[in-house]
Scaffold this motif. Structure first.
Motif, PDB file in Angstrom:
ATOM      1  N   PHE A 137      23.686  34.419  40.242  1.00 34.53           N
ATOM      2  CA  PHE A 137      24.912  34.002  40.917  1.00 34.53           C
ATOM      3  C   PHE A 137      24.592  33.331  42.257  1.00 34.53           C
ATOM      4  O   PHE A 137      25.177  32.301  42.601  1.00 34.53           O
ATOM      5  CB  PHE A 137      25.832  35.203  41.137  1.00 34.53           C
ATOM      6  CG  PHE A 137      27.119  34.861  41.830  1.00 34.53           C
ATOM      7  CD1 PHE A 137      28.149  34.258  41.131  1.00 34.53           C
ATOM      8  CD2 PHE A 137      27.298  35.133  43.180  1.00 34.53           C
ATOM      9  CE1 PHE A 137      29.341  33.922  41.767  1.00 34.53           C
ATOM     10  CE2 PHE A 137      28.486  34.803  43.817  1.00 34.53           C
ATOM     11  CZ  PHE A 137      29.502  34.204  43.110  1.00 34.53           C
ATOM     12  N   LEU A 141      25.409  29.504  43.292  1.00 29.67           N
ATOM     13  CA  LEU A 141      26.248  29.308  44.474  1.00 29.67           C
ATOM     14  C   LEU A 141      25.588  28.330  45.438  1.00 29.67           C
ATOM     15  O   LEU A 141      26.228  27.399  45.948  1.00 29.67           O
ATOM     16  CB  LEU A 141      26.473  30.662  45.158  1.00 29.67           C
ATOM     17  CG  LEU A 141      27.603  30.768  46.183  1.00 29.67           C
ATOM     18  CD1 LEU A 141      28.954  30.521  45.523  1.00 29.67           C
ATOM     19  CD2 LEU A 141      27.593  32.152  46.840  1.00 29.67           C
ATOM     20  N   GLN A 413      28.205  28.712  36.107  1.00 34.95           N
ATOM     21  CA  GLN A 413      28.824  29.747  36.933  1.00 34.95           C
ATOM     22  C   GLN A 413      30.069  30.299  36.244  1.00 34.95           C
ATOM     23  O   GLN A 413      30.369  31.487  36.347  1.00 34.95           O
ATOM     24  CB  GLN A 413      29.179  29.179  38.309  1.00 34.95           C
ATOM     25  CG  GLN A 413      29.200  30.251  39.389  1.00 34.95           C
ATOM     26  CD  GLN A 413      29.082  29.658  40.778  1.00 34.95           C
ATOM     27  OE1 GLN A 413      29.057  28.447  40.942  1.00 34.95           O
ATOM     28  NE2 GLN A 413      29.025  30.500  41.775  1.00 34.95           N
ATOM     29  N   PHE A 417      30.876  34.365  35.229  1.00 36.57           N
ATOM     30  CA  PHE A 417      32.121  35.126  35.402  1.00 36.57           C
ATOM     31  C   PHE A 417      32.640  35.634  34.062  1.00 36.57           C
ATOM     32  O   PHE A 417      33.149  36.765  33.966  1.00 36.57           O
ATOM     33  CB  PHE A 417      33.175  34.262  36.097  1.00 36.57           C
ATOM     34  CG  PHE A 417      33.032  34.222  37.595  1.00 36.57           C
ATOM     35  CD1 PHE A 417      33.333  35.342  38.361  1.00 36.57           C
ATOM     36  CD2 PHE A 417      32.591  33.081  38.245  1.00 36.57           C
ATOM     37  CE1 PHE A 417      33.196  35.318  39.751  1.00 36.57           C
ATOM     38  CE2 PHE A 417      32.450  33.045  39.621  1.00 36.57           C
ATOM     39  CZ  PHE A 417      32.749  34.172  40.371  1.00 36.57           C
ATOM     40  N   LEU A 438      37.455  30.708  39.626  1.00 37.52           N
ATOM     41  CA  LEU A 438      36.644  31.592  40.466  1.00 37.52           C
ATOM     42  C   LEU A 438      35.308  30.948  40.814  1.00 37.52           C
ATOM     43  O   LEU A 438      34.823  31.080  41.943  1.00 37.52           O
ATOM     44  CB  LEU A 438      36.402  32.925  39.742  1.00 37.52           C
ATOM     45  CG  LEU A 438      37.548  33.939  39.798  1.00 37.52           C
ATOM     46  CD1 LEU A 438      37.229  35.145  38.921  1.00 37.52           C
ATOM     47  CD2 LEU A 438      37.789  34.400  41.241  1.00 37.52           C
ATOM     48  N   GLY A 441      36.121  28.313  43.319  1.00 35.77           N
ATOM     49  CA  GLY A 441      36.634  28.969  44.521  1.00 35.77           C
ATOM     50  C   GLY A 441      35.534  29.580  45.370  1.00 35.77           C
ATOM     51  O   GLY A 441      35.540  29.439  46.602  1.00 35.77           O
ATOM     52  N   THR A 442      34.558  30.261  44.733  1.00 36.57           N
ATOM     53  CA  THR A 442      33.472  30.874  45.502  1.00 36.57           C
ATOM     54  C   THR A 442      32.584  29.813  46.147  1.00 36.57           C
ATOM     55  O   THR A 442      32.133  29.989  47.289  1.00 36.57           O
ATOM     56  CB  THR A 442      32.624  31.787  44.602  1.00 36.57           C
ATOM     57  OG1 THR A 442      32.228  31.065  43.417  1.00 36.57           O
ATOM     58  CG2 THR A 442      33.384  33.033  44.195  1.00 36.57           C
ATOM     59  N   CYS A 443      32.362  28.710  45.429  1.00 32.18           N
ATOM     60  CA  CYS A 443      31.550  27.625  46.000  1.00 32.18           C
ATOM     61  C   CYS A 443      32.249  26.996  47.207  1.00 32.18           C
ATOM     62  O   CYS A 443      31.618  26.736  48.240  1.00 32.18           O
ATOM     63  CB  CYS A 443      31.282  26.561  44.942  1.00 32.18           C
ATOM     64  SG  CYS A 443      30.177  27.087  43.623  1.00 32.18           S
ATOM     65  N   LEU A 445      34.522  28.412  49.042  1.00 32.64           N
ATOM     66  CA  LEU A 445      34.583  29.414  50.112  1.00 32.64           C
ATOM     67  C   LEU A 445      33.300  29.374  50.931  1.00 32.64           C
ATOM     68  O   LEU A 445      33.341  29.443  52.170  1.00 32.64           O
ATOM     69  CB  LEU A 445      34.788  30.804  49.505  1.00 32.64           C
ATOM     70  CG  LEU A 445      34.922  31.966  50.510  1.00 32.64           C
ATOM     71  CD1 LEU A 445      36.170  31.776  51.382  1.00 32.64           C
ATOM     72  CD2 LEU A 445      34.995  33.302  49.776  1.00 32.64           C
ATOM     73  N   LEU A 446      32.175  29.252  50.235  1.00 30.25           N
ATOM     74  CA  LEU A 446      30.906  29.139  50.947  1.00 30.25           C
ATOM     75  C   LEU A 446      30.843  27.824  51.716  1.00 30.25           C
ATOM     76  O   LEU A 446      30.431  27.790  52.878  1.00 30.25           O
ATOM     77  CB  LEU A 446      29.741  29.229  49.955  1.00 30.25           C
ATOM     78  CG  LEU A 446      28.343  28.981  50.533  1.00 30.25           C
ATOM     79  CD1 LEU A 446      28.011  30.026  51.593  1.00 30.25           C
ATOM     80  CD2 LEU A 446      27.297  29.000  49.423  1.00 30.25           C
TER      81      LEU A 446
END
Length: 553
Positions: A137, A141, A413, A417, A438, A441-443, A445-446
């Motif tokens: 993960f 990311l 990715q 999930f 998701l 979104g996580t990418c 967010l980073l």
């Protein structure tokens, strides 16, 4: 030394590696069977599982694993001199990367196209899988967030590349229909696709597109990052034959034409390597060559991300098991040839040693910009290509590879999930749409967590090399245990495995000390987590190997 000599030595060595070593590995170690029913046929669904012509699949696999990393890594690592970078790229490609990539496809292919993370539970154990999934993960990311930043920087710096970069998507959509519906032969499709792509590259300098300085409070670079993630999310949900395969295939052909032009220009102009063979006067703050060389150059020698692509998307498209040798091992050869071209571009593309030293004034300098400028100078001097068009050609090459890696990375990715959804019995997470949201979104967010410029992914990028190489070592662990269970020789994967783990753990310890001295507690803590995960998985795997050997005795 003349660059032609370096080019010939590298290409001949890699050709011999494919002709002889890969044949031995395919026939005697993996024992590829043309009659084995592959998951692409067993689970064919027209979306992810699609039996694919090996040449088209090679294009997908190669351009998915290539990205910008085989350019960035060598273009930074030559700060230690061109000899260490050259040796690691050539021998790392032949004895490490080719075996790793083909092995990951083989292992997944023999286990219903499971990802390398899911395979870890079957081969080593549940605890190892949980730790492995965390490492996977983090790598995805980093790749997705940072490549988006790298692409946006290039689109802003070279506006002439915007038309060919985005135009290539529409070319791929048309090519995908032509190939899948078999309207015309693959040869004609290839010609049409390449002609269209190079027409866009030629038109690019005449149609530069500049993003406004601010859109809804976002800078030009941040706006490109948002658009890239929107595109990647859509692309990851489309059937692989519609966009992913044709885009990667055409990009693969484009790379080979670009490499032919580059190598032809080297032969014609015969530039000298102005950079030192071994740099004895590295700038202050440059880390030691060992072990940092082996984590700075990942893609182009061996890369854990390749294992994710091999077991995540490629294994779901293998038509015949014997295609693995061409798709996996020769895919690594293709990437090695790109890294070799990069080394030549950034060591022979400067007029003098002083010009080279001005660029490599500190560790981390060089990268894609050095490749573009140095390579463009060689193309201009060698075959008379206009320097602006040469820069556009090389920029588009780098951006398209980074873009195809993002396409595959977001899809992978999403798979992660969905696998978590299966592990924890979360039905909603097993569906493609929420898993994709998701993933994106996580990418994002980073990327945007540290500011509105979208470059937040660079915060954890210093750990990419070590985390990525750790993942390669862990993938080799899974392959090695499988070989031991099958009572086959395992030294061909065990030796690269031990070498990578030693170098990666050594590098993690050096970085840990550096983060502590800099009082960078975020990276210090993350480095510690990755280090503990590496040691725990290594111990689990070692115990499994010992147990399996006893069972086989």
């Amino acid at each position: 030394m003349n660059a032609v000599i370096l080019m010939v030595m590298g290409l001949v060595a890699m050709f011999l590696g494919y002709a002889f070593y890969s044949k031995f590995i395919a026939e005697k170690i993996f024992k590829l069977d043309p009659n084995f029913r592959t998951p692409a046929h067993e689970f064919e669904d027209g979306v992810d599982f699609v039996p694919t012509n090996k040449y088209v699949l090679w294009g997908h696999h190669f351009t998915s694993v290539a990205g910008a990393a085989p350019i960035i890594g060598p273009a930074i690592a030559v700060i230690w001199g061109w000899v260490p970078a050259f040796l690691w790229v050539v021998f790392g490609t032949i004895f490490f990367a080719g075996v790793h990539d083909a092995g990951a496809i083989w292992a997944s292919n023999r286990n219903k196209a499971k990802s390398i993370g899911a395979l870890t539970e079957d081969v080593i154990g549940k605890r190892a899988r949980s730790l492995f999934m965390i490492v996977i993960f983090l790598v995805l990311l980093m790749v997705n967030a940072v490549f988006a930043t790298a692409i946006s920087n290039l689109l802003v710096k070279f506006p002439s590349s915007v038309v060919p970069v985005w135009g290539a998507i529409f070319v791929a959509l048309i090519i995908g229909q032509l190939i899948f519906r078999r309207m015309i032969g693959l040869g004609m499709v290839s010609v049409l696709g390449v002609v269209a792509l190079y027409a866009l590259i030629w038109a690019g300098p005449s149609l530069p597109i500049v993003m406004p300085d601010a859109i809804l409070g976002l800078s030009d670079k941040a706006s490109w990052i948002v658009l890239l993630f929107i595109y990647a999310a859509i692309a990851s949900l489309l059937p692989v034959w519609m966009l992913l395969q044709p885009r990667d295939y055409i990009n693969g052909l484009q790379l080979f034409i670009g490499l032919i032009l580059m190598y032809a220009a080297v032969v014609i102009s015969g530039p000298e390597l102005v950079a030192p063979a071994f740099n004895m006067e590295t700038p202050e703050g440059t880390p030691s060559l060992v072990p940092l060389l082996f984590v700075t150059i990942a893609c182009g020698a061996i890369s854990g991300f390749h294992g994710l692509v091999s077991s995540g998307t490629t294994s779901k498209q293998i038509e015949k098991e014997t295609d693995i040798r061409f798709v996996g091992y020769f895919g690594a050869i293709g990437e090695g040839s790109l890294s070799l071209a990069t080394i030549i571009a950034v060591t022979a593309g400067f007029a003098t040693l002083a010009d080279w030293q001005a660029v490599y004034s500190s560790f981390g300098q060089g990268g894609v910009a050095a490749f573009v400028s140095g390579g463009a100078n060689i193309l201009t001097n060698g075959i008379g290509l206009d320097n602006t068009i040469a820069q556009t050609l090389l920029t588009v090459m780098a951006v398209l590879f980074a873009g195809t890696t993002m396409d595959t990375g977001i899809r992978l990715q999403r798979y992660i999930f969905q696998e978590w959804g299966e592990i924890y019995n979360l039905k909603w997470l097993q569906k493609a749409a929420p898993a994709t949201l998701l993933a994106v979104g996580t990418c994002m967010l980073l990327a945007f967590g540290a500011g509105a410029d979208g470059s937040g992914g660079m915060l954890i990028w210093p750990l990419f090399g070590t985390t990525n190489q750790l993942l390669a070592g862990l993938t080799l662990m899974v392959i090695t245990v499988m070989l031991i269970r099958l009572k086959r020789p395992s030294y061909y994967t065990l030796i690269p495995l031990v070498f990578l783990l030693v170098m990666t753990i050594f590098a993690l310890l050096i970085q840990l000390k550096g983060f502590y001295n800099d009082e960078n507690w975020f990276l210090f803590g993350l480095d510690g987590v990755i280090l503990v995960a590496a040691i725990c998985i290594a111990l689990e795997a070692a115990a499994t190997m010992v147990r399996v050997r006893k069972e086989n005795a």
